[in-house]
Design a protein around this motif. Structure first.
Motif: not given
Length: 710
Positions: A146-167
């Protein structure tokens, strides 16, 4: 056969002191193997700098502001002591205090460190759902994925999650620190990964990352399309996780998106009522500052940490409980519960009052203003504003009084005042053994709040206590009746064999064996832990225990004496026993536990007796291996260090000091017996001849004593 001291304490009607010891608690071989395999110097030196100090080593004590090394370590004896804090013990007690864990957890941790198999029950099948090492490996694999999915987002959903966390204001540093991840919006990401890594089909559910399908046909992922927050134990190992919805992803699923937060289920690794989020990171700052802040959400903890507030943890989908307070008390004296300012937060504030009364801790409650949660408050007002509120937080009693009296005219609103008093005294009555000073202080505060005399409030409290005891009696009778009904429904053992006719009365009518019966070894460590639950003034308890309790039942000291330090004769006695294990064997036979002044001394003597009954050596090392209570360990180690400091300065041998102590004990017992006889003489209506006989007995006894003394 069990220790006579253990027998004397086996009187509680609810089964206290009547348990057969758990294998992990009484397996001295395991304790001694771990103790021998782990060097205390290595354990302490892993986090503290040790320097030579005479024949010993020293380090700056982490439990007080230590400007010069005052924590002393004896490598030869494998013990440690800080005289400033008055704490000490062996490697087990050091890990317990350092990590804020109980003895069993410390033993397990050190056993793993030493590569010694820790086994408390039947041997488990490696790789099965009962194998904790397999579950730990499974949870770590999924958390890392799960950490790797967010640390290096390779899917659209992972990028959405990364942006939401930053928000949400969480930066990369703290994303890495807390190992925050992302669970793909998939039914089989976790289950498929475990299958690829050759884990058995039962493991995903047992590890808490999946749910069984209806009909039992496989399992599916529990967490889908969520931000993931791993939950770690004190060894910084992931043992579970929680997931938070991501609004943009959740919107696809509508009403089927699930709750805002989902916590992992209870497993062999994870107990919600015992675990605290972020404790492995906050431990040192809590210990150094003497205070822990307890919040309600993962993001609250992370926001506090980002703002520079480090001694902060969170509960995990449950209210703050006794196990949480016990854990935090090992690290700090003051616990501040920081609650959201909404109605739910107010209800939770009311629930902690009983914890405050029962726990010997400074438990405070901070309800944030304007219905804000800690993350929002920090974002709007900053760290200093929150720290000011924390410093001014009222204790749980004051908080409860404030909520009960809000909007009440205590002078004219009689009905509301009586309801509030009944609520407060009812809560006080539930505390089994309330410290008298604490009770007096609480009664004084109630008196000032409601403008009612302390005497009236004490009368109401005693009435509530009587009601509480009656409730407990009824509950105990109900349980006893239910147990009897259960026994009646089972075949009697005596009727099972050919000789049943001559076996006598059916065993189902035989009362339970007392603690002193030969049912197996009894753990003396339970005695001190359970002493707080004893209520010897309860006639129902005495009625149930009957003669099995022995004469000590009537004379046992109140449980608040359970942690009184050794002094005088008691301490000198045990110091001679530590110096000379041969004398320890004689003392076990010669010393009557009733001669000892405190429950602490009786517990140490009980431990010596248990070692003697098991045929163990009566050395201080074996004694420390048996004793698990950190207070008693400190008492034993303190005596060790006292002896070391007096080495070469004691003019009498241990034998001479022991004989002198025996004489002193006998003299004290003779005086006590004389006082008992005098009291009997004063209390009984005796005729003249009986009085003369009793007086003659007293005179002869005194004459014999003086002849012996001279």
């Amino acid at each position: 056969m069990v220790s006579p001291i253990l027998r004397d304490f086996g009187m509680n009607s609810q089964g206290h002191f009547q348990r057969v010891a758990l294998s992990a608690m009484m397996d001295l071989d395991l304790k001694e193997r771990v103790r021998a395999a782990v060097d205390l110097v290595d354990v302490i030196g892993a986090s503290l700098t040790l320097v030579p100090k005479g024949r010993m080593l020293a380090a700056q004590c982490p439990w007080h502001d230590d400007r010069s090394p005052s924590l002393t370590v004896n490598r030869e004896r494998q013990t440690w002591k800080c005289w400033v804090c008055d704490i000490g013990g062996d490697v087990f007690s050091y890990v317990m205090r350092r990590d804020g864990v109980d003895f069993v957890t410390a033993l397990r941790s050190l056993a793993e460190q030493a590569g010694i198999e820790y086994q408390t029950g039947p041997k488990v099948d490696a790789g099965s759902k009962d194998d904790k090492s397999t579950l730990l490996a499974a949870v770590k694999l999924i958390c890392d994925a799960y950490f790797d999915q967010l640390d290096s987002p390779s899917t659209d959903d992972a990028k959405i999650a990364r942006d939401y966390l930053a928000s949400r204001g969480i930066d990369d540093e703290h994303r890495h620190l807390f190992r925050i991840g992302f669970a793909p919006d998939s039914w089989d990401f976790a289950t498929g990964l475990l299958k690829q890594n050759k884990f058995r089909a039962e493991i995903p559910v047992a590890a808490g990352v999946a749910l069984n399908r209806r009909g039992g046909n496989g399992s599916y992922d529990l967490f889908r399309g969520r931000l993931m927050f791993p939950i770690h134990d004190m060894q910084n190992r992931p043992i579970s996780m929680g997931g938070r919805v991501i609004p943009e992803i959740a919107a696809r699923h509508g009403e089927n998106a699930g709750g805002k937060y989902i916590n992992g289920p209870e497993t062999k690794l994870f107990r919600k009522s015992e675990q605290l989020y972020g404790l492995q990171l906050a431990r040192e700052s809590i210990r150094k500052g003497g205070q822990a802040l307890v919040m309600e959400g993962y993001t609250d903890v992370i926001a506090a940490r980002q703002s520079g507030i480090e001694p902060v943890v969170a509960v995990l989908g449950t209210a703050l409980g006794e196990a949480h307070v016990r854990t935090l008390k090992r690290l700090a004296d003051r616990v501040v519960l920081v609650l959201d300012g909404d109605a739910a937060g107010q209800r939770r504030a009311d629930e902690v009052l009983e914890l405050f009364i029962k726990a010997d801790a400074d438990l405070r409650v901070l309800t944030l203003p304007d219905a804000m949660d800690p993350a929002d408050y920090l974002n709007q007002h900053g760290r200093e504003a929150l720290q000011h509120l924390v410093a001014e937080a009222p204790d749980a009693l004051e908080h409860k009084l404030g909520s009960l009296t809000a909007g009440i005219d205590v002078t004219h609103d009689t009905h509301a005042v009586m309801q509030a008093i009944d609520t407060m005294t009812g809560i006080l009555a539930k505390a089994p053994m309330l410290d008298p000073l604490k009770q007096d202080q609480m009664i004084l505060r109630l008196s000032r709040t409601f403008e009612i005399s302390q005497a009236r409030l004490e009368d109401r409290l005693e009435k509530k206590r009587a009601e509480e005891k009656e409730r407990k009696r009824k509950a105990a009778r109900f349980r006893a009746a239910a147990d009897a009904a259960g026994r009646d429904s089972r075949p009697s053992e005596t009727s099972a064999g050919p000789g049943a006719r001559n076996a006598g009365p059916a065993t189902r009518n035989t009362p339970p064996a007392p603690a002193g019966s030969a049912t197996g070894p009894i753990d003396p460590n339970l005695l001190l832990a359970e002493a707080a639950e004893m209520e010897l003034d309860d006639p129902w308890s005495m009625e149930q225990s009957g003669a099995a309790a022995g004469p000590a039942a009537a004379t046992a000291k109140p449980s608040q004496d359970r942690e009184v330090p050794l002094s005088g004769f008691d301490r000198e006695l045990f110091e001679t026993m530590i110096e000379s294990p041969e004398l320890a064997g004689r003392a076990v036979e010669a010393i009557d536990p009733e001669w000892l002044d405190t429950l602490s001394a009786k517990m140490i003597l009980a431990a010596y007796q248990e070692l003697d009954l098991q045929g163990r050596e009566l050395t201080v090392e074996t004694l420390l291996a048996l004793i698990e209570n950190d207070f008693l360990k400190n008492e034993v180690v303190t005596m060790q260090f006292r002896l070391a400091q007096r080495e070469g300065k004691i003019t009498q041998t241990p034998e001479q000091r022991f004989q002198s102590l025996l004489e002193q004990f006998h003299r004290r017992e003779n005086i006590a017996e004389k006082h008992r006889q005098i009291a009997k003489l004063e209390s009984l209506a005796l005729d003249e001849n009986e009085e003369l006989d009793l007086l003659k007995q007293l005179f002869d006894s005194e004459k014999d004593r003086q002849q012996i003394d001279h």
